[in-house]
Every structure is written in structure tokens, then in C-alpha cells.
Write a protein that holds these residues in place. Structure first.
Motif, mmCIF file in Angstrom:
data_model
loop_
_atom_site.group_PDB
_atom_site.id
_atom_site.type_symbol
_atom_site.label_atom_id
_atom_site.label_comp_id
_atom_site.label_asym_id
_atom_site.label_seq_id
_atom_site.Cartn_x
_atom_site.Cartn_y
_atom_site.Cartn_z
ATOM 1 N N GLU A 174 -30.390 4.897 5.765
ATOM 2 C CA GLU A 174 -31.309 4.992 6.894
ATOM 3 C C GLU A 174 -32.134 3.713 7.027
ATOM 4 O O GLU A 174 -32.355 3.221 8.135
ATOM 5 C CB GLU A 174 -32.221 6.204 6.735
ATOM 6 C CG GLU A 174 -31.508 7.535 6.888
ATOM 7 C CD GLU A 174 -32.466 8.699 7.040
ATOM 8 O OE1 GLU A 174 -33.698 8.460 7.080
ATOM 9 O OE2 GLU A 174 -31.993 9.842 7.120
ATOM 10 N N ALA A 181 -31.981 1.238 10.301
ATOM 11 C CA ALA A 181 -33.217 1.083 11.072
ATOM 12 C C ALA A 181 -33.656 -0.373 11.185
ATOM 13 O O ALA A 181 -34.223 -0.782 12.206
ATOM 14 C CB ALA A 181 -34.331 1.914 10.438
ATOM 15 N N LEU A 234 -28.523 -0.765 18.157
ATOM 16 C CA LEU A 234 -29.726 -0.052 18.579
ATOM 17 C C LEU A 234 -30.698 -1.052 19.206
ATOM 18 O O LEU A 234 -30.790 -2.190 18.755
ATOM 19 C CB LEU A 234 -30.386 0.630 17.380
ATOM 20 C CG LEU A 234 -29.545 1.697 16.674
ATOM 21 C CD1 LEU A 234 -30.218 2.134 15.371
ATOM 22 C CD2 LEU A 234 -29.327 2.902 17.581
ATOM 23 N N ARG A 242 -37.964 -1.924 17.485
ATOM 24 C CA ARG A 242 -37.722 -0.593 16.941
ATOM 25 C C ARG A 242 -38.923 -0.090 16.165
ATOM 26 O O ARG A 242 -39.591 -0.860 15.479
ATOM 27 C CB ARG A 242 -36.525 -0.611 15.991
ATOM 28 C CG ARG A 242 -35.207 -1.016 16.595
ATOM 29 C CD ARG A 242 -34.139 -1.122 15.532
ATOM 30 N NE ARG A 242 -32.932 -1.781 16.028
ATOM 31 C CZ ARG A 242 -31.973 -2.248 15.248
ATOM 32 N NH1 ARG A 242 -32.067 -2.108 13.925
ATOM 33 N NH2 ARG A 242 -30.928 -2.848 15.765
ATOM 34 N N ARG A 272 -34.784 6.782 14.037
ATOM 35 C CA ARG A 272 -33.968 7.686 13.218
ATOM 36 C C ARG A 272 -33.617 8.970 13.951
ATOM 37 O O ARG A 272 -32.695 9.686 13.552
ATOM 38 C CB ARG A 272 -34.695 8.027 11.917
ATOM 39 C CG ARG A 272 -34.727 6.905 10.881
ATOM 40 C CD ARG A 272 -35.642 7.296 9.736
ATOM 41 N NE ARG A 272 -35.432 6.502 8.540
ATOM 42 C CZ ARG A 272 -36.048 5.356 8.270
ATOM 43 N NH1 ARG A 272 -36.912 4.864 9.146
ATOM 44 N NH2 ARG A 272 -35.801 4.698 7.150
ATOM 45 N N PHE A 310 -28.320 6.572 16.380
ATOM 46 C CA PHE A 310 -28.632 6.370 14.962
ATOM 47 C C PHE A 310 -27.862 7.377 14.113
ATOM 48 O O PHE A 310 -27.249 7.022 13.107
ATOM 49 C CB PHE A 310 -30.133 6.520 14.721
ATOM 50 C CG PHE A 310 -30.560 6.254 13.302
ATOM 51 C CD1 PHE A 310 -31.086 5.026 12.945
ATOM 52 C CD2 PHE A 310 -30.439 7.232 12.315
ATOM 53 C CE1 PHE A 310 -31.479 4.764 11.639
ATOM 54 C CE2 PHE A 310 -30.816 6.986 11.009
ATOM 55 C CZ PHE A 310 -31.342 5.744 10.672
ATOM 56 N N HIS A 317 -25.045 6.515 11.291
ATOM 57 C CA HIS A 317 -25.270 6.995 9.929
ATOM 58 C C HIS A 317 -24.060 7.803 9.455
ATOM 59 O O HIS A 317 -23.597 7.644 8.315
ATOM 60 C CB HIS A 317 -26.538 7.847 9.887
ATOM 61 C CG HIS A 317 -26.939 8.268 8.509
ATOM 62 N ND1 HIS A 317 -26.335 9.317 7.830
ATOM 63 C CD2 HIS A 317 -27.880 7.770 7.659
ATOM 64 C CE1 HIS A 317 -26.886 9.453 6.644
ATOM 65 N NE2 HIS A 317 -27.829 8.527 6.509
#
Length: 284
Positions: A216, A220, A244, A248, A254, A259, A263
Motif C-alpha cells: 500500500e 500510494a 494514479l 495524492r 487507498r 488503487f 494492489h
């Protein structure tokens, strides 16, 4: 005689910028601690790069050699085979264009926050008054104005990480090498530090190689994520472009469908390697 087309192609080739950091077919072999005389191949034939202004994370099972690659990039470890280039030039010795942020505490306990931040400038021979002014400015940028006289033991874990971040960035390195810098923090403080890092990074877009075991966190923060196999003979098994939008917020991003999709793809790519690494750790 050179044609116009050839001339244009040559001009375009000349303007193509070399990666800020490039590891080319790096292999690292060590003597075995358990069996004297035996050799252990931690990393084999690994190639990766970080472009100018790019944020790249490397993820993989615990003990797979992520930090080994970072030490090679920093010039702290000479690979057994392969090489490293910094902005197109071969790296020999310490990487003077990089700043390194360790996972472990690296602040000097006998120096206060201000003295820790200006240490690098002091060692470089920068005028004391100028170094002090720059250190004050950087402590303010990381949200620690008013804490200049506090010693590391008087600061929280998150505050110490902010000091370490300012200590690295004050030297204006072209490349940031970060070895799980927020791993020891609680979840809330870690997310605050991740957002702090992204905000500072967005100002001048340094080239970043970020080591983490947290999928994560990698997604991110990053523009691109490289997935490593379990050791021994660690090598890349996947590469993911993180499409993305920026800027952010690491907590809000998340929750987005994209996302979650990224993941899931990354976890399926490395699940077997994580289980393999876990099984190997139980045998030790």
C-alpha cells in the motif's frame, strides 16, 4: 554526407537524458555465515533504473535483498558483477549525488535537532551562520519550527523522522535513497510522514528509490513499483506503472477503485514469493 533524417535522429538521441540511477545486471555474492567456505548469492542479474524526477519503489518479501540493492546504489557496497551509473556516469566509490535515509535511527543523540540538521553542511565546510539559517528553514519546512533545541530523546518517533528528512534534504541531493524509513512508526504517523514526503518531493521532483515491504505504501507514493522475488538470488519479477493522479493524499488514494485494482494485481504477482520467503525464514 549525413541526411536530414539522420541528423534529426542524432539530435534526438543526444537530447535523451540518461536515467538518474541505473543498476545494470547487478549480482551480489557474500560468504556464508553459517557455513564457512560457502558463498551466498543474495541478488542475481538485477537491472533497474530511476528516471530524472521519478519516484520508484522496490517491494519484495522480507530478507530478499532490497537493502542490498540500495547499498549498491549508494556506493556502500560494490557488486560482485554488474555496475551502477549515475546520470550516465559509472559509479565509483560513494554516490555523492545521493542522500540516504535509513530505517534505523541515525540522529546523533548528543546533538539537538538544529545541530543534527546542519551537520552535513558543517562537515562540508559551509559557513556556520549560513548553515544555521538553512537548518532553521528546513526544520520549519518539515513542521518543526520551535523544536530546534530539542534532543532526539525529547522528540516523538515522527518528529525524529522529520529531523532525519530535513538532515538529508538540506544537502540538496539529486537522488534520494530511502530504506523503509517509516516502518517503525504507527499507522497514523506513517501516513502523515508519507504525505509530508510527497509534499516535499513535489516541490523539486528529486529522483527517489524507496525500499518498502508494504504494498500500500509503495502504490500510494510511487510512479512505478518494482517487485522482487524471494531470496536467494533475488531478481525482479514484475514492474507496475502507478497511473494514479497527483497530487495524492495517501489515505484517500487507498480508497479509490484503481488503487484496489493495482494492489490486487501486485499481490497476485508476489504472493507465491512472499510465501516462499516466509517458509525460508521458518527454517532458519
Amino acid at each position: 554526407m549525413t541526411s536530414a533524417t539522420e541528423g534529426t535522429s542524432a539530435a534526438k538521441a543526444a537530447t535523451v537524458r540518461a536515467p538518474a540511477l541505473a543498476l545494470d545486471r547487478v549480482t551480489c555474492i557474500f560468504a556464508s555465515r553459517e557455513r564457512p567456505g560457502d558463498r551466498y548469492t543474495a541478488v542475481r542479474d538485477t537491472t533497474l533504473s530511476v528516471e530524472e524526477g521519478e519516484f520508484v519503489s522496490v517491494v519484495g518479501p522480507t530478507g530478499c535483498g532490497k537493502s542490498t540493492l540500495l547499498n549498491v546504489a549508494a556506493g556502500l557496497l560494490t557488486p560482485s558483477a554488474g555496475g551502477v551509473r549515475i546520470q550516465g556516469e559509472p559509479l565509483t566509490g560513494i554516490n555523492r549525488k545521493a542522500g540516504y535515509m535509513f530505517q534505523a535511527e541515525s540522529l546523533m543523540p548528543w546533538r539537538n535537532a538544529l545541530q543534527n540538521v546542519l551537520a552535513g553542511l558543517e562537515f562540508a565546510g559551509v559557513d556556520v551562520d549560513q548553515a544555521g539559517q538553512r537548518a532553521h528553514a528546513w526544520l520549519s519546512r518539515v513542521g518543526l519550527a520551535g523544536f530546534e533545541e530539542r534532543y532526539p530523546h525529547q522528540l516523538s518517533g515522527g518528529m525524529r523522522k522529520r529531523v532525519a528528512l530535513a538532515q538529508m534534504l538540506i544537502l540538496d541531493p539529486k537522488i534520494l535513497l530511502m530504506d523503509e524509513p517509516f516502518a517503525a512508526l504507527d499507522v497514523q504517523t506513517r501516513q502523515l510522514m508519507e504525505n509530508e514526503l510527497l509534499e516535499l518531493w513535489s516541490g523539486d521532483r528529486k529522483s527517489v528509490l524507496f525500499i518498502t515491504h508494504d504494498l500500500e505504501e509503495a502504490i500510494a507514493l510511487s510512479d512505478r513499483v518494482i517487485v522482487l522475488s524471494a531470496g536467494p538470488e533475488t531478481h525482479p519479477i514484475g514492474e507496475f506503472v502507478i497511473d494514479l493522479p497527483r497530487p495524492r493524499d495517501v489515505n484517500e488514494i487507498r480508497m479509490t477503485p484503481r488503487f484496489v485494482e493495482i494492489h490486487s494485481d501486485m499481490w497476485h504477482a508476489m504472493k507465491d514469493e512472499v510465501l516462499k520467503g516466509y517458509a525460508q525464514s521458518r527454517k532458519q
